[in-house]
Scaffold this motif. Structure first.
Motif, PDB file in Angstrom:
ATOM      1  N   ALA A 193       2.270  12.091  -9.991  1.00 38.14           N
ATOM      2  CA  ALA A 193       1.672  13.426  -9.885  1.00 38.14           C
ATOM      3  C   ALA A 193       2.740  14.513  -9.981  1.00 38.14           C
ATOM      4  O   ALA A 193       2.558  15.519 -10.679  1.00 38.14           O
ATOM      5  CB  ALA A 193       0.899  13.546  -8.581  1.00 38.14           C
ATOM      6  N   ALA A 194       3.857  14.320  -9.300  1.00 34.17           N
ATOM      7  CA  ALA A 194       4.938  15.309  -9.354  1.00 34.17           C
ATOM      8  C   ALA A 194       5.508  15.407 -10.764  1.00 34.17           C
ATOM      9  O   ALA A 194       5.800  16.511 -11.253  1.00 34.17           O
ATOM     10  CB  ALA A 194       6.029  14.950  -8.359  1.00 34.17           C
ATOM     11  N   MET A 234       0.808  -1.183   0.000  1.00 32.64           N
ATOM     12  CA  MET A 234       0.000   0.000   0.000  1.00 32.64           C
ATOM     13  C   MET A 234       0.862   1.261   0.000  1.00 32.64           C
ATOM     14  O   MET A 234       0.540   2.217  -0.679  1.00 32.64           O
ATOM     15  CB  MET A 234      -0.923  -0.041   1.222  1.00 32.64           C
ATOM     16  CG  MET A 234      -1.966   1.008   1.192  1.00 32.64           C
ATOM     17  SD  MET A 234      -3.099   0.690  -0.163  1.00 32.64           S
ATOM     18  CE  MET A 234      -4.536   1.404   0.460  1.00 32.64           C
ATOM     19  N   ALA A 235       1.944   1.275   0.764  1.00 33.26           N
ATOM     20  CA  ALA A 235       2.812   2.449   0.824  1.00 33.26           C
ATOM     21  C   ALA A 235       3.501   2.677  -0.517  1.00 33.26           C
ATOM     22  O   ALA A 235       3.701   3.814  -0.929  1.00 33.26           O
ATOM     23  CB  ALA A 235       3.842   2.277   1.924  1.00 33.26           C
ATOM     24  N   LEU A 272       3.398   6.070  -2.903  1.00 37.20           N
ATOM     25  CA  LEU A 272       4.641   6.675  -3.372  1.00 37.20           C
ATOM     26  C   LEU A 272       4.646   6.790  -4.885  1.00 37.20           C
ATOM     27  O   LEU A 272       5.008   7.826  -5.441  1.00 37.20           O
ATOM     28  CB  LEU A 272       5.844   5.851  -2.890  1.00 37.20           C
ATOM     29  CG  LEU A 272       7.213   6.362  -3.336  1.00 37.20           C
ATOM     30  CD1 LEU A 272       7.464   7.755  -2.775  1.00 37.20           C
ATOM     31  CD2 LEU A 272       8.287   5.392  -2.898  1.00 37.20           C
ATOM     32  N   ALA A 273       4.223   5.731  -5.568  1.00 36.96           N
ATOM     33  CA  ALA A 273       4.168   5.748  -7.033  1.00 36.96           C
ATOM     34  C   ALA A 273       3.196   6.817  -7.523  1.00 36.96           C
ATOM     35  O   ALA A 273       3.490   7.544  -8.485  1.00 36.96           O
ATOM     36  CB  ALA A 273       3.766   4.380  -7.555  1.00 36.96           C
TER      37      ALA A 273
END
Length: 110
Positions: A12-13, A1-2, A6-7
């Protein structure tokens, strides 16, 4: 899940960075386009001032600028030297460029 969070954050960035670079690139292209329009308009005005073509120099400059989706906001002819400022809109913001055209100064450049 983490790892998923992060992905998603990295994607998005990256998307925000790409949009920013695309906007900056588009603004640079528009700046060069306006400089080219100003150059062409100033050359047309200088040609008319020298008698190489007929017509009013500033009217010739406006004709050339209008053909390239811009307008002449200032035009001055001093002898054979024409100084033209053109303007337009990019992303709703005004853009301008100024160019001079005419014969070289006596004694050559430098």
């Amino acid at each position: 899940m983490a790892g998923s969070a992060l992905a998603a954050g990295v994607v998005a960035a990256s998307a925000v960075l790409m949009l920013g670079l695309a906007a900056a690139g588009s603004a640079a292209v528009e700046s060069q386009r306006m400089a080219s329009v100003a150059d062409a308009a100033a050359l047309a005005a200088a040609d008319a001032a020298s008698g190489a073509v007929t017509g009013d120099p500033c009217a010739r400059a406006a004709e050339v600028a209008g053909a390239q989706r811009a307008s002449v906001s200032a035009c001055a002819v001093d002898g054979l030297i024409a100084t033209v400022t053109v303007g337009g809109l990019f992303a709703g913001m005004p853009t301008t460029a100024t160019a001079r055209a005419g014969p070289p100064p006596p004694g050559g450049p430098g």
